[in-house]
Design a protein around this motif. Structure first.
Motif, PDB file in Angstrom:
ATOM      1  N   ALA A 263      -9.324   6.071   0.609  1.00 29.71           N
ATOM      2  CA  ALA A 263      -8.113   5.790   1.387  1.00 29.71           C
ATOM      3  C   ALA A 263      -6.991   5.315   0.477  1.00 29.71           C
ATOM      4  N   ASN A 264      -7.319   4.415  -0.453  1.00 27.78           N
ATOM      5  CA  ASN A 264      -6.314   3.948  -1.403  1.00 27.78           C
ATOM      6  C   ASN A 264      -5.821   5.081  -2.286  1.00 27.78           C
ATOM      7  N   PHE A 265      -6.756   5.914  -2.752  1.00 25.30           N
ATOM      8  CA  PHE A 265      -6.385   7.045  -3.606  1.00 25.30           C
ATOM      9  C   PHE A 265      -5.404   7.968  -2.886  1.00 25.30           C
ATOM     10  N   ALA A 266      -5.659   8.244  -1.617  1.00 28.38           N
ATOM     11  CA  ALA A 266      -4.764   9.107  -0.844  1.00 28.38           C
ATOM     12  C   ALA A 266      -3.378   8.497  -0.707  1.00 28.38           C
ATOM     13  N   HIS A 267      -3.296   7.159  -0.884  1.00 20.41           N
ATOM     14  CA  HIS A 267      -2.006   6.467  -0.823  1.00 20.41           C
ATOM     15  C   HIS A 267      -1.494   6.107  -2.221  1.00 20.41           C
ATOM     16  N   LYS A 268      -2.004   6.782  -3.228  1.00 21.77           N
ATOM     17  CA  LYS A 268      -1.465   6.769  -4.589  1.00 21.77           C
ATOM     18  C   LYS A 268      -1.685   5.486  -5.371  1.00 21.77           C
ATOM     19  N   ASP A 269      -2.651   4.666  -4.952  1.00 21.95           N
ATOM     20  CA  ASP A 269      -2.930   3.450  -5.722  1.00 21.95           C
ATOM     21  C   ASP A 269      -4.374   3.042  -5.469  1.00 21.95           C
TER      22      ASP A 269
END
Length: 448
Positions: free
Chosen positions: A429-435
């Motif tokens: 989920a964090n990866f999909a939000h670029k961090d």
């Protein structure tokens, strides 16, 4: 001449992105050569970048083990140029890829770990699908050109059995779209591997249900609403709700254990209580909710992502329903916050997030091995080229994930009383939000 007493911590303060506590960079994604340039693709946005040879070399050194100081020193030695000049040349690309979420920074070097065989593997047998669901992480539709054939699947199952893997989750796309689906599932069962199937349920007739029953399979069927129109809208296929309901009823009639799984979005969150009630009527064993993560086809439907406080309310409601008779409600993300925290301080060396690359992994339809399928596009090994056991032990990408600790998370998570329990939860989920290392973007405590 600038001083040779150069410190990476000092240089990193040039940016509020590249902070001094994350000075080991890792660029894990594929780099392809096209004539005299190198091409990289951002798997989050699908944007492509063109690189020259120097930029390619820089990213190849960002391996999760070398510090930025060591990378800059190596480049400056080769080019016989002082490190400040090299850093000034490298900095724009490092900053750009970091802000775009595809260059990751840690305080510590990664390690390689000897890890036991995974308890289970999620295997995307095909990308082919008869639906076009808005959230699909693999953008299911057409089959990929180089998917594993039947013989390769059998050989891989032999490897699993020899390695001691006891659970196999067959997914897709829609796994039942493969003509040899039951051959593969039945072969795995003969090898004494417990077979689970993640399906949209539309292809399950009475005969298929009986075949599942004979191999003692367990099925997870996706159903997003008790209202046909909501489900069909999300799955982008009129009539799919009716087919899925028939499939579930066939399975229940045949005595096959069924988990009803709903992806929670802004269009169905109000229906989740009714869906749970309907799950009781259908006679399924388990009810599961999943968060919407904008990846794959989901990047074009970001408006479907539910705000943390709304997810908290529906999670709390289902949490309270565990006292009632009905389907078992599977573990839900951040439900730990509804109970008192453990009475001890979080150890900074506690492993981060989920158990991807630890107790399970994903194999794509083309044979790539990943912690989970949200990281498709990474530079990883393929089961066509190396044995699964070799990949499990030696993959840099898998071992990077095994190296991650809760101390890699920054922000409000570090002060949270429940960190030792949730461990930062889902990295995807964090990866999909670029961090990838931010305090979890779906948590209602981190994002009040």
């Amino acid at each position: 001449m600038k001083s040779q007493a150069w410190k990476s911590d000092t240089i990193l303060k040039k940016s509020n992105i590249l902070t001094s506590d994350r000075h080991v960079p890792y660029y894990p994604f594929r780099i392809k050569q096209k004539e005299n340039i190198w091409i990289i693709r951002n798997p989050i946005t699908q944007q492509e970048y063109e690189l020259n040879n120097s930029a390619y070399w820089l990213l190849s050194l960002c391996d999760g083990y070398r510090t930025l100081d060591e990378i800059i020193t190596e480049l400056s030695t080769y080019h016989n140029t002082d490190r400040y000049t090299i850093l000034d040349l490298c900095f724009p690309l490092l900053e750009k890829l970091t802000k775009d979420g595809i260059l990751w920074w840690r305080r510590n070097r990664m390690n390689f770990w000897k890890s036991p065989a995974p308890a289970g593997i999620l295997w995307d047998l095909t990308s082919k699908c008869n639906l076009r669901c808005k959230h699909c992480v693999v953008s299911g539709g057409e089959a990929e050109r180089d998917e594993l054939n039947t013989l390769q699947c059998f050989e891989l199952i032999n490897e699993f059995a020899e390695f001691g893997i006891t659970q196999l989750i067959l997914s897709g796309g829609e796994p039942m779209m493969r003509d040899d689906f039951f051959e593969i599932a039945e072969y795995a069962a003969k090898k004494e591997i417990f077979v689970q199937v993640a399906t949209n349920g539309t292809l399950i007739d009475e005969n298929a249900s009986q075949r599942f029953a004979r191999i003692d399979a367990c099925l997870q069927v996706s159903l997003d609403s008790s209202e046909p129109s909501i489900h069909d809208q999300f799955r982008q296929s009129p009539g799919s709700w009716n087919k899925t309901i028939k499939g579930i009823k066939n399975l229940v009639q045949a005595g096959v254990p069924v988990t009803l799984a709903a992806t929670v979005t802004t269009i169905n969150i109000g229906n989740i209580p009714s869906l749970y009630k309907y799950a009781k009527e259908l006679g399924v064993q388990t009810f599961r909710i999943l968060p919407f993560i904008p990846f794959g086809r989901g990047i074009y439907a970001g408006e479907l992502e539910v705000a943390p406080e709304m997810m908290r309310d529906i999670t709390k409601l289902l949490f309270s329903k565990r006292k009632e008779a009905g389907p078992v409600i599977s573990s839900m993300e951040f439900e730990c916050t509804f109970s008192p925290p453990l009475d001890h301080k979080t150890n900074a060396n506690t492993r981060i997030g989920c158990d991807g690359a630890i107790s399970y992994c994903t194999i794509t339809s083309e044979g790539d091995v990943l912690p989970c399928n949200y990281f498709a596009g990474a530079e990883v090994e393929n089961v066509k080229d190396k044995s699964f056991r070799w990949i499990w032990d030696h993959s840099r990408f898998l071992n990077y994930f095994r190296s991650l600790k809760v101390s890699d998370i920054y922000g409000s998570c570090q002060q949270c009383d429940w960190l030792s329990t949730c461990r930062g939860s889902c990295l995807a989920a964090n990866f999909a939000h670029k961090d990838i290392f931010q305090s979890n973007c779906h948590c209602w405590l981190a994002n009040p």
